[in-house]
Design a protein around this motif. Structure first.
Motif, short mmCIF file in Angstrom:
data_model
loop_
_atom_site.label_atom_id
_atom_site.label_comp_id
_atom_site.label_asym_id
_atom_site.label_seq_id
_atom_site.Cartn_x
_atom_site.Cartn_y
_atom_site.Cartn_z
N ALA A 286 0.84 -1.20 0.00
CA ALA A 286 0.00 0.00 0.00
C ALA A 286 0.87 1.25 0.00
O ALA A 286 1.88 1.32 0.71
CB ALA A 286 -0.92 0.00 1.22
N GLU A 287 0.47 2.25 -0.80
CA GLU A 287 1.24 3.50 -0.83
C GLU A 287 1.08 4.26 0.47
O GLU A 287 2.04 4.87 0.96
CB GLU A 287 0.78 4.36 -2.00
N THR A 288 -0.11 4.26 1.03
CA THR A 288 -0.41 5.03 2.23
C THR A 288 -1.29 4.20 3.14
O THR A 288 -2.16 3.46 2.68
CB THR A 288 -1.12 6.35 1.90
N VAL A 289 -1.07 4.32 4.45
CA VAL A 289 -1.92 3.67 5.45
C VAL A 289 -2.55 4.76 6.32
O VAL A 289 -1.87 5.70 6.74
CB VAL A 289 -1.09 2.70 6.34
N PHE A 290 -3.84 4.63 6.55
CA PHE A 290 -4.56 5.55 7.42
C PHE A 290 -4.96 4.84 8.69
O PHE A 290 -5.28 3.64 8.68
CB PHE A 290 -5.81 6.10 6.72
N GLU A 291 -4.97 5.58 9.79
CA GLU A 291 -5.32 5.03 11.10
C GLU A 291 -6.57 5.73 11.62
O GLU A 291 -6.70 6.94 11.50
CB GLU A 291 -4.16 5.23 12.07
N TYR A 292 -7.47 4.93 12.21
CA TYR A 292 -8.71 5.52 12.70
C TYR A 292 -9.28 4.67 13.82
O TYR A 292 -9.38 3.45 13.67
CB TYR A 292 -9.73 5.59 11.56
N PRO A 293 -9.65 5.28 14.93
CA PRO A 293 -10.27 4.49 16.01
C PRO A 293 -11.75 4.25 15.72
O PRO A 293 -12.42 5.11 15.16
CB PRO A 293 -10.10 5.40 17.23
N MET A 294 -12.24 3.10 16.09
CA MET A 294 -13.66 2.81 15.96
C MET A 294 -14.42 3.52 17.08
O MET A 294 -14.40 3.07 18.23
CB MET A 294 -13.93 1.30 16.01
N VAL A 295 -15.04 4.63 16.74
CA VAL A 295 -15.79 5.40 17.73
C VAL A 295 -17.17 5.71 17.19
O VAL A 295 -17.41 5.69 15.98
CB VAL A 295 -15.07 6.72 18.09
N ASP A 296 -18.09 5.97 18.08
CA ASP A 296 -19.41 6.45 17.70
C ASP A 296 -19.91 7.40 18.78
O ASP A 296 -19.14 7.79 19.67
CB ASP A 296 -20.38 5.29 17.45
N GLN A 297 -21.15 7.80 18.68
CA GLN A 297 -21.79 8.61 19.72
C GLN A 297 -23.06 7.89 20.15
O GLN A 297 -23.69 7.20 19.36
CB GLN A 297 -22.15 10.00 19.20
N ASP A 298 -23.43 8.04 21.42
CA ASP A 298 -24.70 7.50 21.85
C ASP A 298 -25.82 8.16 21.05
O ASP A 298 -25.76 9.37 20.77
CB ASP A 298 -24.92 7.76 23.34
N PRO A 299 -26.85 7.41 20.67
CA PRO A 299 -27.95 8.00 19.89
C PRO A 299 -28.59 9.18 20.62
O PRO A 299 -28.76 9.15 21.84
CB PRO A 299 -28.93 6.83 19.75
N LEU A 300 -28.93 10.20 19.86
CA LEU A 300 -29.57 11.39 20.40
C LEU A 300 -31.05 11.16 20.62
O LEU A 300 -31.66 10.27 19.99
CB LEU A 300 -29.38 12.57 19.44
N ASP A 301 -31.67 12.00 21.46
CA ASP A 301 -33.11 11.91 21.65
C ASP A 301 -33.87 12.75 20.63
O ASP A 301 -35.07 12.58 20.45
CB ASP A 301 -33.50 12.34 23.07
N ARG A 302 -33.15 13.66 19.94
CA ARG A 302 -33.80 14.45 18.89
C ARG A 302 -32.75 15.01 17.95
O ARG A 302 -31.60 15.26 18.34
CB ARG A 302 -34.64 15.58 19.48
N TRP A 303 -33.15 15.19 16.69
CA TRP A 303 -32.30 15.81 15.69
C TRP A 303 -32.83 17.18 15.27
O TRP A 303 -32.07 18.02 14.80
CB TRP A 303 -32.24 14.96 14.41
N THR A 304 -34.12 17.38 15.40
CA THR A 304 -34.80 18.51 14.78
C THR A 304 -35.12 19.59 15.80
O THR A 304 -35.71 19.31 16.85
CB THR A 304 -36.09 18.04 14.09
N PHE A 305 -34.75 20.81 15.46
CA PHE A 305 -35.05 21.99 16.26
C PHE A 305 -35.64 23.02 15.32
O PHE A 305 -34.90 23.73 14.61
CB PHE A 305 -33.80 22.52 16.94
N GLY A 306 -36.96 23.06 15.24
CA GLY A 306 -37.62 24.00 14.35
C GLY A 306 -37.29 23.74 12.90
O GLY A 306 -37.63 22.70 12.35
N ARG A 307 -36.56 24.67 12.27
CA ARG A 307 -36.22 24.59 10.85
C ARG A 307 -34.81 24.04 10.62
O ARG A 307 -34.25 24.19 9.54
CB ARG A 307 -36.35 25.97 10.19
N VAL A 308 -34.24 23.42 11.63
CA VAL A 308 -32.89 22.86 11.54
C VAL A 308 -32.93 21.39 11.94
O VAL A 308 -33.55 21.03 12.95
CB VAL A 308 -31.92 23.63 12.46
#
Length: 423
Positions: A286-308
């Motif tokens: 491989a020309e390049t190797v990338f490193e990344y941790p397996m992370v996530d976030q706990d699910p939110l209780d809401r995504w929507t705030f009015g028009r956003v």
């Protein structure tokens, strides 16, 4: 602070999309197809071919085919034909067909993320116009009133303040580092680290197995491999995407472009010389190797705030297991298009979108933590004590392995039954 002049300071009758990644571009195509005006604002000054391989499962490719992108995807990626599981000794555990070979109406693609992005960006600029995507606009916050939402921007290069843009609504597709998510949920806290680190690379080489196989092998305590081809070349070689996963002390830095070191993980794979693939040779080439941790976030209780509202990784960052992160973002875009078409009121439509997609993606986030498809190789690793077996049927029945696979497909929404009955 000085401001710069840009041609579209106000789009009050349109949808403002923050982020020109997979989520934002698919959403732009969906809204345009539905006759809904939109414009995309992207933080980077110049778009490049970032990332490595990605899988598009049939529930996502159905959406992209309906947007008229079948030929472009077929030309850019590899049609995945099977999913195959091995232990770290190269012994076959389980194989099952994928995509159309599994009876789906739509294929499964393995493709370079940069190639997929090129397909989507090209389609947006061709259909919506060259000025549909504005670069060098980093969204720093949003405000709203009863009639519209306003996004505030800075130049990523020199931090100059740019003109604010007032729009019908703002959709945050700005990824795992979403500034809008942080604004809406300021007390959320740090990412959740899974305890697994990844090293990723691409290598040009000869095809292995069917030439269209997705392989998962080994387990994270001794080293796990995911490998599949993502591009075909005229000379018969392929671009092979590979991922090495190892259980590793905590690391929460989320940066897909962070460089990795071969010596940090190659030792776990030094004796992986199989008749179908020389794993350490592939990794070293491989020309390049990338490193990344397996992370996530706990699910939110809401995504929507009015028009956003939030969409894609900004809404539901998940650990990259199950080949499903981009797929869920694509399903988000389809759902939001449908609800905006069904309801003339923006706020009502955004809440309906959230009511549909938040529970569905929460199930996937949690399943990726506990019961992803690679639970198949974990079960065998655990039952054999990480030793070779004489016959896989002595370890676990094929029917049980098939049930593990089917359970994840049902949770993620791409079982053949779900897609056959879906709209």
């Amino acid at each position: 602070m000085p401001r710069r002049s840009f041609p579209h300071p106000s789009i009050e009758d349109e949808v403002l999309i923050v982020g020109a990644g997979i989520a934002g571009l698919v959403l732009a195509l969906e809204l345009h197809d539905a006759g809904i005006g939109c414009r995309v604002y992207e933080a980077v000054p110049e778009i490049g071919a970032a990332g490595v391989g990605i899988n598009l499962l049939p529930h996502a490719t159905r959406v992209l085919h309906r947007l008229g992108l079948a030929d472009e995807l077929g030309g850019a990626g590899v049609l995945t034909e099977e999913s195959v599981f091995f232990n770290r000794f190269g012994q076959l555990i389980y194989r099952e067909p994928s995509g159309r070979q599994a009876g789906y109406e739509y294929p499964q693609y393995s493709i370079h993320r940069g190639d997929l992005h090129d397909v989507l960006l090209g389609a947006v600029r061709e259909r919506l116009g060259e000025d549909a995507v504005l670069l060098d606009h980093r969204c720093v916050r949003v405000e709203q009133d009863e009639n519209a939402a306003t996004a505030y921007f800075r130049s990523s290069g020199d931090e100059l303040e740019l003109p604010a843009v007032r729009a019908r609504m703002v959709i945050a597709c700005d990824g795992i580092h979403s500034a809008i998510r942080r604004q809406l949920h300021p007390g959320e806290g740090e990412p959740r680290y899974s305890g697994i680190n990844m090293w990723r690379g691409v290598t040009r080489g000869r095809p292995f197995l069917s030439g269209a196989s997705m392989v998962r092998a080994g387990w994270i305590d001794q080293g796990k491999l995911v490998a599949y081809p993502i591009r075909n070349f005229a000379d018969g070689t392929q671009l092979l995407n590979w991922v090495a996963e190892i259980r590793t002390p905590a690391d929460e830095r989320r940066d897909w472009t962070r460089r990795g070191r071969l010596e940090d993980f190659i030792g776990a794979f030094e004796d992986w010389h199989f008749d179908w693939l020389d794993v350490p040779a592939m990794m070293r080439a491989a020309e390049t190797v990338f490193e990344y941790p397996m992370v996530d976030q706990d699910p939110l209780d809401r995504w929507t705030f009015g028009r956003v509202t939030l969409l894609g990784d900004a809404a539901h960052p998940m650990v990259p297991r199950g080949s499903n992160g981009a797929g869920q973002a694509i399903l988000d875009a389809r759902a939001l298009r449908r609800h905006l078409t069904d309801s003339p009121d923006a706020v009502t439509a955004l809440h309906a979108y959230e009511a549909e997609r938040l529970p569905a993606t929460t199930r996937v986030v949690l399943a990726n933590r506990s019961t992803p498809p690679d639970l198949i190789i974990h079960e065998v690793w655990q039952r054999t004590g990480d030793r070779p077996f004489t016959s896989i049927e002595d370890v676990i029945k094929t029917e049980e392995l098939a049930r593990i696979s089917q359970r994840y497909k049902e949770i993620a929404g791409y079982s053949t039954e779900a897609l056959a009955s879906g709209g």
